[in-house]
Design a protein around this motif. Structure first.
Motif, PDB file in Angstrom:
ATOM      1  N   THR A 132     -17.640 -10.396  -2.887  1.00  0.00           N
ATOM      2  CA  THR A 132     -17.129 -10.881  -1.605  1.00  0.00           C
ATOM      3  C   THR A 132     -16.713  -9.795  -0.627  1.00  0.00           C
ATOM      4  O   THR A 132     -16.578 -10.079   0.565  1.00  0.00           O
ATOM      5  N   ARG A 133     -16.500  -8.550  -1.080  1.00  0.00           N
ATOM      6  CA  ARG A 133     -15.932  -7.554  -0.175  1.00  0.00           C
ATOM      7  C   ARG A 133     -16.624  -6.185  -0.205  1.00  0.00           C
ATOM      8  O   ARG A 133     -16.037  -5.183   0.213  1.00  0.00           O
ATOM      9  N   ALA A 134     -17.866  -6.119  -0.619  1.00  0.00           N
ATOM     10  CA  ALA A 134     -18.563  -4.828  -0.673  1.00  0.00           C
ATOM     11  C   ALA A 134     -18.614  -4.154   0.698  1.00  0.00           C
ATOM     12  O   ALA A 134     -18.484  -2.936   0.805  1.00  0.00           O
ATOM     13  N   GLN A 135     -18.783  -4.925   1.766  1.00  0.00           N
ATOM     14  CA  GLN A 135     -18.865  -4.355   3.112  1.00  0.00           C
ATOM     15  C   GLN A 135     -17.495  -3.950   3.671  1.00  0.00           C
ATOM     16  O   GLN A 135     -17.413  -3.322   4.714  1.00  0.00           O
ATOM     17  N   GLN A 136     -16.442  -4.316   2.976  1.00  0.00           N
ATOM     18  CA  GLN A 136     -15.087  -3.968   3.400  1.00  0.00           C
ATOM     19  C   GLN A 136     -14.453  -3.003   2.399  1.00  0.00           C
ATOM     20  O   GLN A 136     -13.258  -3.068   2.128  1.00  0.00           O
ATOM     21  N   VAL A 171       0.849  -1.191   0.000  1.00  0.00           N
ATOM     22  CA  VAL A 171       0.000   0.000   0.000  1.00  0.00           C
ATOM     23  C   VAL A 171       0.889   1.246   0.000  1.00  0.00           C
ATOM     24  O   VAL A 171       1.986   1.226   0.584  1.00  0.00           O
ATOM     25  N   ASN A 172       0.394   2.297  -0.644  1.00  0.00           N
ATOM     26  CA  ASN A 172       1.154   3.541  -0.628  1.00  0.00           C
ATOM     27  C   ASN A 172       1.198   4.093   0.800  1.00  0.00           C
ATOM     28  O   ASN A 172       0.268   3.911   1.586  1.00  0.00           O
ATOM     29  N   PHE A 217      -5.636  -5.321   2.758  1.00  0.00           N
ATOM     30  CA  PHE A 217      -5.336  -4.081   3.467  1.00  0.00           C
ATOM     31  C   PHE A 217      -6.488  -3.692   4.389  1.00  0.00           C
ATOM     32  O   PHE A 217      -6.266  -3.215   5.496  1.00  0.00           O
ATOM     33  N   TRP A 218      -7.725  -3.907   3.955  1.00  0.00           N
ATOM     34  CA  TRP A 218      -8.869  -3.629   4.827  1.00  0.00           C
ATOM     35  C   TRP A 218      -8.741  -4.435   6.122  1.00  0.00           C
ATOM     36  O   TRP A 218      -8.873  -3.900   7.219  1.00  0.00           O
ATOM     37  N   ALA A 226     -12.964   0.707  10.537  1.00  0.00           N
ATOM     38  CA  ALA A 226     -14.399   0.930  10.346  1.00  0.00           C
ATOM     39  C   ALA A 226     -14.709   2.125   9.459  1.00  0.00           C
ATOM     40  O   ALA A 226     -15.849   2.583   9.407  1.00  0.00           O
ATOM     41  N   GLN A 227     -13.739   2.654   8.740  1.00  0.00           N
ATOM     42  CA  GLN A 227     -13.939   3.761   7.811  1.00  0.00           C
ATOM     43  C   GLN A 227     -13.569   3.308   6.405  1.00  0.00           C
ATOM     44  O   GLN A 227     -12.702   2.451   6.250  1.00  0.00           O
ATOM     45  N   PRO A 228     -14.210   3.893   5.383  1.00  0.00           N
ATOM     46  CA  PRO A 228     -13.751   3.583   4.024  1.00  0.00           C
ATOM     47  C   PRO A 228     -12.275   3.955   3.891  1.00  0.00           C
ATOM     48  O   PRO A 228     -11.792   4.866   4.564  1.00  0.00           O
TER      49      PRO A 228
END
Length: 178
Positions: A160-164, A60-61, A170-171, A71-73
């Protein structure tokens, strides 16, 4: 011309130049693999894939690493890189392991995928593909662009990861930092 009028004309011209920028068009062309990513980006996760006999590492950068909060985008500007290496194999084709049980990588990358988030990205995709404000791109192991399709990236992350925030490793890494 007065100084204030000249300043207004210059500001107007600068604003017009900003408005003349190329509008966003969906697609992998929006992502450019940074030449310095291996030195600058932060490694967050490494996974051994026995089925594929590869080692997958997520980077990740540093700006997103510092700004991400549980818990944040993920923040705009997040740039994730998934780089794959072949595992070194024994004569039977079984991956060799190091002293702690991890696969031993062969030198060099075999594939690189990128996921990047920016404000407004994602517009133009149908709901069946749209992953928030994320785009995806593929690169060959040497960093050159791989123009292969990226629809599978959208589909997998959406399903599979819309909620994350459409992110995998990285999430999860950010959530564990609580």
């Amino acid at each position: 011309m007065t100084r204030s009028l000249l300043a207004a004309v210059v500001l107007l011209a600068l604003g017009a130049g900003a408005m003349a920028q190329t509008p966003y068009r969906p697609g992998p062309h929006n992502i450019v693999l940074p030449a310095d990513w291996q030195a600058r980006f932060i490694r967050t996760i490494t996974v051994d894939s026995a089925a594929r006999r590869i080692i997958r590492t997520i980077y990740v950068n540093p700006e997103a690493f510092a700004a991400a909060r549980p818990a944040q985008p993920l923040p705009d500007g997040t740039f994730l890189i998934m780089a794959d290496q072949r595992a070194r194999l024994d004569a039977d084709g079984t991956p060799l392991r190091d002293s702690v049980g991890r696969f031993i990588p062969e030198p060099g990358w075999i594939a690189i995928a990128a996921q990047q988030r920016n404000r407004g990205w994602g517009e133009g995709y149908p709901p069946t593909l749209r992953n928030g404000e994320w785009e995806y791109a593929r690169f060959n192991g040497d960093g050159s662009r791989n123009n292969g399709p990226v629809e599978a990236c959208f589909t997998c992350h959406l399903v599979t990861r819309a909620q994350q925030d459409f992110s995998f490793g990285f999430w999860d890494f950010v959530q564990a930092r609580r």
